[in-house]
Write a protein that holds these residues in place. Structure first.
Motif, PDB file in Angstrom:
ATOM      1  N   ASP A 297      -2.250  10.491   7.710  1.00 12.85           N
ATOM      2  CA  ASP A 297      -1.600   9.628   6.719  1.00 12.85           C
ATOM      3  C   ASP A 297      -0.718   8.577   7.380  1.00 12.85           C
ATOM      4  O   ASP A 297      -0.593   7.463   6.895  1.00 12.85           O
ATOM      5  CB  ASP A 297      -0.792  10.454   5.710  1.00 12.85           C
ATOM      6  N   VAL A 298      -0.131   8.921   8.527  1.00 13.85           N
ATOM      7  CA  VAL A 298       0.692   7.954   9.252  1.00 13.85           C
ATOM      8  C   VAL A 298      -0.190   6.826   9.784  1.00 13.85           C
ATOM      9  O   VAL A 298       0.111   5.647   9.637  1.00 13.85           O
ATOM     10  CB  VAL A 298       1.453   8.639  10.414  1.00 13.85           C
TER      11      VAL A 298
ATOM     12  N   ARG B  67       8.842   0.102   1.327  1.00 13.60           N
ATOM     13  CA  ARG B  67       8.117  -0.458   2.462  1.00 13.60           C
ATOM     14  C   ARG B  67       6.968  -1.347   1.989  1.00 13.60           C
ATOM     15  O   ARG B  67       6.722  -2.421   2.528  1.00 13.60           O
ATOM     16  CB  ARG B  67       7.565   0.678   3.341  1.00 13.60           C
TER      17      ARG B  67
ATOM     18  N   TYR C 100       0.853  -1.191   0.000  1.00 19.03           N
ATOM     19  CA  TYR C 100       0.000   0.000   0.000  1.00 19.03           C
ATOM     20  C   TYR C 100       0.893   1.248   0.000  1.00 19.03           C
ATOM     21  O   TYR C 100       1.723   1.413   0.896  1.00 19.03           O
ATOM     22  CB  TYR C 100      -0.888  -0.044   1.251  1.00 19.03           C
TER      23      TYR C 100
ATOM     24  N   ILE D   8       0.729   5.512  -0.430  1.00 23.33           N
ATOM     25  CA  ILE D   8      -0.185   6.654  -0.533  1.00 23.33           C
ATOM     26  C   ILE D   8       0.579   7.924  -0.867  1.00 23.33           C
ATOM     27  O   ILE D   8       1.802   7.986  -0.706  1.00 23.33           O
ATOM     28  CB  ILE D   8      -1.000   6.862   0.768  1.00 23.33           C
TER      29      ILE D   8
ATOM     30  N   ASP E  28      -3.123   5.999   8.626  1.00 17.92           N
ATOM     31  CA  ASP E  28      -3.670   5.294   7.473  1.00 17.92           C
ATOM     32  C   ASP E  28      -2.657   4.291   6.932  1.00 17.92           C
ATOM     33  O   ASP E  28      -2.986   3.132   6.671  1.00 17.92           O
ATOM     34  CB  ASP E  28      -4.024   6.336   6.400  1.00 17.92           C
ATOM     35  N   ALA E  29      -1.405   4.741   6.795  1.00 15.52           N
ATOM     36  CA  ALA E  29      -0.374   3.850   6.272  1.00 15.52           C
ATOM     37  C   ALA E  29      -0.135   2.690   7.235  1.00 15.52           C
ATOM     38  O   ALA E  29      -0.009   1.544   6.817  1.00 15.52           O
ATOM     39  CB  ALA E  29       0.920   4.623   6.032  1.00 15.52           C
TER      40      ALA E  29
ATOM     41  N   GLY F  81       3.284   8.668   4.498  1.00 16.65           N
ATOM     42  CA  GLY F  81       2.891   8.108   5.783  1.00 16.65           C
ATOM     43  C   GLY F  81       3.956   7.245   6.424  1.00 16.65           C
ATOM     44  O   GLY F  81       3.657   6.241   7.049  1.00 16.65           O
TER      45      GLY F  81
END
Lengths: 323, 219
Positions: B113-114, A150, A81, A83, B116-117, A87
């Motif tokens: 976002d952290v 990752r 995943y 984004i 979510d990831a 993140g």
């Protein structure tokens, strides 16, 4: 292979469903790009594949297994995943960030360490320099490379990528796209890629899925969509320059004249192009040399002549289809 | 009023130090209780699905802060009576707010976002809380704990009024007998206790701060 069957999703407080009775198939080993304007449901669809969003209706199968009956964290560990905002965990080093999923899967420490180094090298970040750095010490482009590394760490067969290159500047973006395509040549993952940028979609995608208002508008290869947009929405999404966009996708050999006389053509390398190059590269050569023709070669052997008139005729033919 | 140096020194050296253990008890026990109530509450209201209650919980803790500790004791007097217990109770209520407020703020400002990831990588919600949200929130939570600690040490003086003892005993004795020497001596010890406690908690905070934030601070 990923199959979505009659998927619907409605968010509370929004009148229109985010995804409306959508069915589609994502082929194994290919890059499928979901493209459309913001609010078309592309990110929602992506997040339903790893169950960060649950569909209200419909089923999703991965290799024939209904993922709605699987444990979400376990499912997610088998799906990469990536984004847009990356993140990365800010309190962990780059090495620790990449080893996140292997750690969750309980890999032996040595195997994880080896994989981290391998991935850092593959993404062009020297391990000895980057492994013990923290995310705040990276540039946007470097951070996204780590994000991709990752996602690849546990070697998942499927990758979900949500506008991964949208936050970096255009030059880095082009670089990351090229690199990504190069890596994909080796790893052959099943990739779902979300973008709002049709040029990126055309460049990256093996298969495009065009979405609007939660519905599938058209799907097919980039060439199919560029040459036969199914309606006005698709045409306007592609833009008026679809003729020239196609030049990125067709090879010189597709437009050259193999019968043209090759005699008295200058022998220097500047006016030669390879048959497998995109036509756009040939155009650049023409502009650089201020000529109307270039010689198309297969390795060293001349194969034909590509002329400005030939390209023009092709663009007119495509653009003319619409009128 | 003339200042009796001898009385002051006597209060500083002989009378006040005996109250230190009592006063520390009166400060640390409510602090500990407040952390054990406020932190889980903050974790709870920052879970998805409960976030809409965050404002209500904050309102409750805010109310706790606006009521003077004496008034809290007065309200609960019929049930709890006077003495050590009610004093602890009032001080705990009083320490709740700064800790709850900083904890809720800290956990809800962990970048989406952290989170979510982390979820997207396959962490369970418990993993995300323990390995992502709390480590990233600890410095801010500790800031609230420090504020609450200083507040409690000084407010605990009031405990003496309801028979809760502590350093307040010497201060109120000074007020009652018009002896500023006693008031001054007690106040100095309260100040010292506050400063020492705050410094100790800062050391704890430093050890709990993730490395990237330490680097950001020393830059």
């Amino acid at each position: 292979m990923i199959q979505l069957e009659h998927i619907s999703k409605r968010f509370s407080g929004v009148a229109r469903p985010a995804v409306d009775q959508l069915s589609l198939t994502v082929e194994k080993g290919k890059i499928s790009v979901f493209v459309g304007p913001s609010g078309c449901g592309k990110t929602t669809i992506l997040r339903m594949i790893n169950r960060l969003v649950e569909p209200d209706e419909g089923t999703i199968f991965i290799d024939g297994k209904n993922i709605l009956q699987m444990n979400p964290p376990l499912l997610r560990r088998t799906i990469g995943y990536v984004i847009q905002q990356v993140g990365l965990l800010p309190h962990r080093t780059i090495g620790q960030n990449i080893s996140l999923v292997p750690e969750l899967l309980g890999w032996p420490r040595e195997k994880t360490a080896r994989k981290v180094r391998e991935l850092l090298e593959m993404t062009g970040l020297p391990p000895e320099e980057f492994e013990s750095k923290y995310p705040y010490q990276l540039s946007g482009g470097q951070a996204q490379r780590v994000g991709v590394a990752r996602a690849l760490a546990a070697d998942p067969p499927i990758m979900l990528m949500d506008e991964p290159f949208a936050a970096v500047d255009p030059i880095i973006r082009m670089h990351l796209q090229d690199e990504f395509l190069r890596v994909q040549q080796h790893i052959r993952k099943t990739i779902c890629f979300v973008t709002h940028d049709i040029s990126e979609a055309i460049k990256i995608g093996d298969h495009l899925v065009i979405l609007n208002e939660g519905r599938l508008v058209q799907s097919g290869t980039p060439i199919e969509i560029l040459t036969h947009p199914s309606n006005d929405f698709v045409s306007s999404l592609i833009g008026d320059d679809r003729g020239s966009k196609i030049l990125d996708l067709i090879r010189c050999e597709g437009l050259m004249d193999p019968q043209a006389p090759l005699v008295d053509f200058p022998k220097d390398n500047g006016s030669r192009v390879q048959a497998v190059w995109p036509v756009k590269a040939a155009l650049e050569r023409m502009m650089k040399n201020n000529t109307d023709e270039v010689m198309v070669c297969r390795e060293d052997q001349p194969a034909g002549i590509l002329s400005w008139n030939g390209i023009k005729a092709h663009i007119n033919r495509i653009s003319g289809e619409k009128q | 009023m003339n200042f009796d140096m001898e009385l002051f020194l006597q209060a500083m050296i002989h009378r006040s130090p005996g109250y230190i253990p009592e006063h520390l008890q009166l400060s640390l026990i409510p602090l500990f209780l407040a952390v054990s109530i406020a932190l889980p509450a903050a974790v709870l209201v920052t879970r998805p699905g409960y976030r809409q209650y965050a404002a209500h919980v904050m309102a409750f803790f805010n109310a706790g802060q606006t009521i003077p500790p004496l008034a809290v004791i007065a309200v609960f007097f019929p049930f709890l009576g006077l003495g050590y217990g009610p004093a602890l109770f009032a001080l705990t209520i009083y320490a709740l707010l700064p800790i709850a407020r900083s904890s809720i703020a800290a956990i809800s400002t962990v970048p989406e976002d952290v989170r979510d990831a982390a979820l997207g990588m396959g962490m369970t919600p418990v993993d995300v809380l323990l390995r992502v949200e709390l480590p990233l929130s600890l410095p801010t939570i500790m800031a609230g704990v420090k504020t609450a600690a200083v507040l409690t040490v000084s407010t605990a003086v009031l405990a003496a009024l309801v028979g809760g003892k502590g350093m307040g005993a010497i201060i109120f004795a000074g007020i009652n007998f018009f002896r500023p020497e006693l008031v001054l001596a007690g106040t100095i010890y309260i100040g010292l206790l506050s400063i020492i406690l705050e410094r100790l908690l800062s050391v704890v905070e430093w050890f709990l701060t993730p490395p990237h934030m330490k680097a950001a601070r020393s830059r």
